[in-house]
Design an enzyme around this catalytic site. Structure first.
Site, PDB file in Angstrom:
ATOM      1  N   TYR A  51       0.816  -1.221   0.000  1.00  0.00           N
ATOM      2  CA  TYR A  51       0.000   0.000   0.000  1.00  0.00           C
ATOM      3  C   TYR A  51       0.849   1.270   0.000  1.00  0.00           C
ATOM      4  O   TYR A  51       0.373   2.326   0.426  1.00  0.00           O
ATOM      5  CB  TYR A  51      -0.947  -0.009   1.205  1.00  0.00           C
ATOM      6  CG  TYR A  51      -2.130  -0.950   1.032  1.00  0.00           C
ATOM      7  CD1 TYR A  51      -3.151  -0.669   0.122  1.00  0.00           C
ATOM      8  CD2 TYR A  51      -2.228  -2.128   1.772  1.00  0.00           C
ATOM      9  CE1 TYR A  51      -4.228  -1.516  -0.051  1.00  0.00           C
ATOM     10  CE2 TYR A  51      -3.318  -2.992   1.612  1.00  0.00           C
ATOM     11  CZ  TYR A  51      -4.308  -2.662   0.698  1.00  0.00           C
ATOM     12  OH  TYR A  51      -5.389  -3.517   0.534  1.00  0.00           O
ATOM     13  N   HIS A 117     -10.186  -6.696  -1.867  1.00  0.00           N
ATOM     14  CA  HIS A 117      -9.366  -5.805  -2.685  1.00  0.00           C
ATOM     15  C   HIS A 117      -9.531  -6.177  -4.152  1.00  0.00           C
ATOM     16  O   HIS A 117      -9.639  -7.356  -4.473  1.00  0.00           O
ATOM     17  CB  HIS A 117      -7.886  -5.950  -2.304  1.00  0.00           C
ATOM     18  CG  HIS A 117      -6.952  -5.278  -3.262  1.00  0.00           C
ATOM     19  ND1 HIS A 117      -6.666  -3.935  -3.197  1.00  0.00           N
ATOM     20  CD2 HIS A 117      -6.264  -5.748  -4.336  1.00  0.00           C
ATOM     21  CE1 HIS A 117      -5.835  -3.609  -4.187  1.00  0.00           C
ATOM     22  NE2 HIS A 117      -5.570  -4.701  -4.893  1.00  0.00           N
TER      23      HIS A 117
HETATM   24  P1  GDP Z   1     -10.052   0.731  -3.287  1.00  0.00           P
HETATM   25  O1  GDP Z   1      -9.288   0.815  -4.581  1.00  0.00           O
HETATM   26  O2  GDP Z   1     -11.548   0.732  -3.486  1.00  0.00           O
HETATM   27  O3  GDP Z   1      -9.610  -0.430  -2.430  1.00  0.00           O
HETATM   28  O4  GDP Z   1      -9.768   2.054  -2.461  1.00  0.00           O
HETATM   29  P2  GDP Z   1      -8.435   2.943  -2.240  1.00  0.00           P
HETATM   30  O5  GDP Z   1      -7.362   2.530  -3.211  1.00  0.00           O
HETATM   31  O6  GDP Z   1      -8.866   4.358  -2.214  1.00  0.00           O
HETATM   32  O7  GDP Z   1      -7.977   2.562  -0.757  1.00  0.00           O
HETATM   33  C1  GDP Z   1      -7.286   1.362  -0.483  1.00  0.00           C
HETATM   34  C2  GDP Z   1      -7.819   0.786   0.788  1.00  0.00           C
HETATM   35  O8  GDP Z   1      -7.520   1.662   1.875  1.00  0.00           O
HETATM   36  C3  GDP Z   1      -9.338   0.621   0.848  1.00  0.00           C
HETATM   37  O9  GDP Z   1      -9.806  -0.526   0.203  1.00  0.00           O
HETATM   38  C4  GDP Z   1      -9.592   0.596   2.346  1.00  0.00           C
HETATM   39  O10 GDP Z   1      -9.291  -0.690   2.906  1.00  0.00           O
HETATM   40  C5  GDP Z   1      -8.547   1.592   2.853  1.00  0.00           C
HETATM   41  N1  GDP Z   1      -9.146   2.926   3.021  1.00  0.00           N
HETATM   42  C6  GDP Z   1      -9.556   3.801   2.062  1.00  0.00           C
HETATM   43  N2  GDP Z   1     -10.076   4.918   2.592  1.00  0.00           N
HETATM   44  C7  GDP Z   1      -9.994   4.752   3.947  1.00  0.00           C
HETATM   45  C8  GDP Z   1     -10.366   5.564   5.068  1.00  0.00           C
HETATM   46  O11 GDP Z   1     -10.882   6.677   4.929  1.00  0.00           O
HETATM   47  N3  GDP Z   1     -10.119   5.043   6.320  1.00  0.00           N
HETATM   48  C9  GDP Z   1      -9.547   3.822   6.496  1.00  0.00           C
HETATM   49  N4  GDP Z   1      -9.325   3.368   7.749  1.00  0.00           N
HETATM   50  N5  GDP Z   1      -9.177   3.026   5.461  1.00  0.00           N
HETATM   51  C10 GDP Z   1      -9.408   3.486   4.209  1.00  0.00           C
END
Ligand code: GDP
Length: 139
Positions: A51, A117
């Protein structure tokens, strides 16, 4: 990796809640073929690397703590238009905004603990698959 493939993880929340079987069933029913799969657990270092793109985000610490807290299922999936179709199947990042019938609507509890994911591009699918699997583990 060819472009009809994507990478997924069933995240620690969904594994702990016993949803592996139900999620795999829906993945198969949606027409995805599993070409690699393993039950494993991310170390702190693994999760920080996987990540890394989110390292500057305020939720990064929470995300790493969550993703390392228990086992996951990692898999590579094959289907025409795999990346986009799998993003549709999992639904919006926040389960409150996810469409009915999507995996996150069905199995996720919050924006952080969102069950599944799915890679967001062909390039990332290839990078993420290679992070978890050697060439001889993908069929
Ligand atoms: P995805 O592509 O839909 O998985 O979303 P993103 O790439 O934006 O974020 C990766 C992962 O980070 C997400 O699947 C969530 O597990 C986590 N995440 C995203 N936004 C948040 C948040 O606002 N708070 C927390 N605790 N985790 C988040």
């Amino acid at each position: 990796m060819v472009t009809n493939r994507t990478f997924t993880m069933i995240k620690p929340d969904a594994v702990a809640q016993g949803h592996i079987g139900a999620i795999l069933e829906k993945i198969n029913a949606a027409g995805f073929k599993i070409v690699a799969m393993k039950y494993t657990q991310l170390s702190q270092r693994d999760a920080e690397a996987f990540y890394a793109v989110h390292a500057a985000r305020p939720f990064f610490g929470e995300l790493v703590a969550f993703m390392t807290r228990g086992p996951i299922v990692a898999a590579v999936l094959e289907k025409d238009n795999a990346v986009a179709d799998f993003r549709t199947l999992i639904g919006a990042t926040n389960p409150a905004e996810a469409a009915e019938g999507t995996l996150r609507k069905l199995f996720a509890t919050s924006v952080g603990e969102n069950a599944v994911h799915g890679s967001d591009s062909d390039a990332n699918a290839a990078i993420e698959a290679a992070f978890h699997f050697s060439g001889r583990e993908i069929f």
